[in-house]
Design a protein around this motif. Sequence first.
Motif, PDB file in Angstrom:
ATOM      1  N   GLU A  62       0.816  -1.213   0.000  1.00 44.26           N
ATOM      2  CA  GLU A  62       0.000   0.000   0.000  1.00 44.26           C
ATOM      3  C   GLU A  62       0.851   1.266   0.000  1.00 44.26           C
ATOM      4  OE1 GLU A  62      -2.119  -0.706   3.575  1.00 44.26           O
ATOM      5  OE2 GLU A  62      -3.707  -1.842   2.587  1.00 44.26           O
ATOM      6  N   ARG A  63       2.127   1.121   0.307  1.00 41.48           N
ATOM      7  CA  ARG A  63       3.004   2.288   0.396  1.00 41.48           C
ATOM      8  C   ARG A  63       3.585   2.696  -0.947  1.00 41.48           C
ATOM      9  NH1 ARG A  63       6.990   0.718   5.079  1.00 41.48           N
ATOM     10  NH2 ARG A  63       5.794  -1.176   5.111  1.00 41.48           N
ATOM     11  N   ARG A  64       3.503   1.837  -1.954  1.00 43.89           N
ATOM     12  CA  ARG A  64       4.116   2.152  -3.245  1.00 43.89           C
ATOM     13  C   ARG A  64       3.153   1.843  -4.371  1.00 43.89           C
ATOM     14  NH1 ARG A  64       9.212  -1.326  -2.413  1.00 43.89           N
ATOM     15  NH2 ARG A  64       9.000  -0.284  -0.443  1.00 43.89           N
ATOM     16  N   GLY A  65       3.326   2.512  -5.489  1.00 44.17           N
ATOM     17  CA  GLY A  65       2.468   2.282  -6.643  1.00 44.17           C
ATOM     18  C   GLY A  65       2.798   0.948  -7.294  1.00 44.17           C
ATOM     19  N   ASN A  66       1.792   0.317  -7.833  1.00 48.53           N
ATOM     20  CA  ASN A  66       1.965  -1.016  -8.409  1.00 48.53           C
ATOM     21  C   ASN A  66       2.386  -0.877  -9.873  1.00 48.53           C
ATOM     22  OD1 ASN A  66       1.914  -3.702  -8.843  1.00 48.53           O
ATOM     23  ND2 ASN A  66      -0.309  -3.907  -8.817  1.00 48.53           N
ATOM     24  N   ARG A  67       3.619  -0.454 -10.090  1.00 49.14           N
ATOM     25  CA  ARG A  67       4.119  -0.259 -11.444  1.00 49.14           C
ATOM     26  C   ARG A  67       5.635  -0.115 -11.383  1.00 49.14           C
ATOM     27  NH1 ARG A  67       1.924   4.103  -9.469  1.00 49.14           N
ATOM     28  NH2 ARG A  67       3.151   6.001  -9.318  1.00 49.14           N
ATOM     29  N   ALA A  68       6.231   0.200 -12.509  1.00 49.99           N
ATOM     30  CA  ALA A  68       7.677   0.372 -12.552  1.00 49.99           C
ATOM     31  C   ALA A  68       8.085   1.552 -11.681  1.00 49.99           C
ATOM     32  CB  ALA A  68       8.125   0.617 -13.985  1.00 49.99           C
ATOM     33  N   TYR A  69       9.257   1.521 -11.139  1.00 49.52           N
ATOM     34  CA  TYR A  69       9.827   2.505 -10.210  1.00 49.52           C
ATOM     35  C   TYR A  69       9.074   2.557  -8.889  1.00 49.52           C
ATOM     36  CZ  TYR A  69      11.968   3.982 -14.550  1.00 49.52           C
ATOM     37  OH  TYR A  69      12.633   3.999 -15.727  1.00 49.52           O
ATOM     38  N   GLY A  70       8.088   1.700  -8.696  1.00 52.45           N
ATOM     39  CA  GLY A  70       7.268   1.516  -7.515  1.00 52.45           C
ATOM     40  C   GLY A  70       7.281   2.583  -6.450  1.00 52.45           C
ATOM     41  N   GLY A  71       6.771   3.744  -6.701  1.00 56.13           N
ATOM     42  CA  GLY A  71       6.618   4.765  -5.686  1.00 56.13           C
ATOM     43  C   GLY A  71       7.807   5.683  -5.533  1.00 56.13           C
ATOM     44  N   ALA A  72       8.900   5.425  -6.256  1.00 55.80           N
ATOM     45  CA  ALA A  72      10.077   6.292  -6.138  1.00 55.80           C
ATOM     46  C   ALA A  72      10.143   7.314  -7.265  1.00 55.80           C
ATOM     47  CB  ALA A  72      11.353   5.459  -6.144  1.00 55.80           C
ATOM     48  N   GLY A  73       9.465   7.061  -8.343  1.00 58.62           N
ATOM     49  CA  GLY A  73       9.478   7.973  -9.482  1.00 58.62           C
ATOM     50  C   GLY A  73       8.416   7.526 -10.452  1.00 58.62           C
ATOM     51  N   TRP A  74       8.473   8.054 -11.653  1.00 62.82           N
ATOM     52  CA  TRP A  74       7.562   7.603 -12.690  1.00 62.82           C
ATOM     53  C   TRP A  74       8.253   7.684 -14.026  1.00 62.82           C
ATOM     54  CZ3 TRP A  74       4.200  11.304 -15.579  1.00 62.82           C
ATOM     55  CH2 TRP A  74       4.628  12.624 -15.424  1.00 62.82           C
ATOM     56  N   GLY A  75       7.677   7.045 -15.048  1.00 67.12           N
ATOM     57  CA  GLY A  75       8.368   6.834 -16.306  1.00 67.12           C
ATOM     58  C   GLY A  75       8.835   8.085 -16.985  1.00 67.12           C
ATOM     59  N   GLN A  76       8.034   9.118 -17.046  1.00 67.84           N
ATOM     60  CA  GLN A  76       8.438  10.340 -17.741  1.00 67.84           C
ATOM     61  C   GLN A  76       9.442  11.129 -16.938  1.00 67.84           C
ATOM     62  OE1 GLN A  76       4.703  12.235 -18.411  1.00 67.84           O
ATOM     63  NE2 GLN A  76       4.230  11.017 -20.232  1.00 67.84           N
ATOM     64  N   GLY A  77       9.375  11.036 -15.630  1.00 64.95           N
ATOM     65  CA  GLY A  77      10.293  11.833 -14.814  1.00 64.95           C
ATOM     66  C   GLY A  77      11.660  11.244 -14.684  1.00 64.95           C
ATOM     67  N   VAL A  78      11.750   9.891 -14.761  1.00 63.83           N
ATOM     68  CA  VAL A  78      13.043   9.244 -14.530  1.00 63.83           C
ATOM     69  C   VAL A  78      13.764   8.950 -15.839  1.00 63.83           C
ATOM     70  CG1 VAL A  78      14.084   7.601 -12.937  1.00 63.83           C
ATOM     71  CG2 VAL A  78      11.688   8.030 -12.783  1.00 63.83           C
ATOM     72  N   GLY A  79      13.145   9.291 -16.937  1.00 60.40           N
ATOM     73  CA  GLY A  79      13.812   9.072 -18.213  1.00 60.40           C
ATOM     74  C   GLY A  79      13.611   7.686 -18.740  1.00 60.40           C
ATOM     75  N   GLY A  80      12.479   7.090 -18.418  1.00 56.31           N
ATOM     76  CA  GLY A  80      12.161   5.754 -18.894  1.00 56.31           C
ATOM     77  C   GLY A  80      11.607   5.795 -20.299  1.00 56.31           C
ATOM     78  N   PRO A  81      10.812   4.793 -20.639  1.00 55.17           N
ATOM     79  CA  PRO A  81      10.284   4.718 -21.999  1.00 55.17           C
ATOM     80  C   PRO A  81       9.327   5.851 -22.340  1.00 55.17           C
ATOM     81  CG  PRO A  81       9.359   2.977 -20.633  1.00 55.17           C
ATOM     82  CD  PRO A  81      10.425   3.638 -19.829  1.00 55.17           C
ATOM     83  N   GLY A  82       8.738   6.515 -21.343  1.00 51.84           N
ATOM     84  CA  GLY A  82       7.786   7.583 -21.638  1.00 51.84           C
ATOM     85  C   GLY A  82       8.442   8.898 -21.975  1.00 51.84           C
ATOM     86  N   GLY A  83       9.702   9.066 -21.809  1.00 46.68           N
ATOM     87  CA  GLY A  83      10.332  10.343 -22.113  1.00 46.68           C
ATOM     88  C   GLY A  83      11.421  10.654 -21.113  1.00 46.68           C
ATOM     89  N   GLY A  84      11.320  11.794 -20.487  1.00 54.58           N
ATOM     90  CA  GLY A  84      12.355  12.192 -19.523  1.00 54.58           C
ATOM     91  C   GLY A  84      13.036  13.465 -19.983  1.00 54.58           C
ATOM     92  N   ASP A  85      14.304  13.611 -19.663  1.00 51.66           N
ATOM     93  CA  ASP A  85      15.018  14.833 -20.030  1.00 51.66           C
ATOM     94  C   ASP A  85      15.256  14.899 -21.513  1.00 51.66           C
ATOM     95  OD1 ASP A  85      15.276  15.254 -17.258  1.00 51.66           O
ATOM     96  OD2 ASP A  85      17.093  14.026 -17.266  1.00 51.66           O
TER      97      ASP A  85
END
Length: 122
Positions: A99-122
């Motif tokens: 319940e403390r983390r999101g059920n996805r990649a980066y599990g509650g520490a970041g998200w795909g667009q912000g960390v530079g994953g497949p969704g984008g990033g810097d």
Amino acid sequence: LAQATLVHGICSRFPSRSSSSLPRPPHSAAMVERLAYRRHSRYNTKSNKVRLLRTPGGRLTSLVVKKKAKGPACGDCGKRIIGVPALRPQEYRRLKKRERRGNRAYGGAGWGQGVGGPGGGD
């Protein structure tokens, strides 16, 4: 100053508009009684917020208001992480790990667009 005359128990200075025989005082607004802080600090600090609460018995007491939580944010872009509840640190300890983390990649520490994953990033 005008003197108020008392005739048969009714004050002539403040004539009553209603059918009751008792005169109304000029400032009949509801006055709030003062309440003392009941906790560690007697100053209006951010950790000592209270609000007035009327009990079913009609008494006024003070209710301690908890701080609002901002919730976890992405470490890179600073946006709030969706799916993770915004709680105070002590309340996170009472949750289960799932319940403390999101059920996805980066599990509650970041998200795909912000960390530079497949969704984008810097």
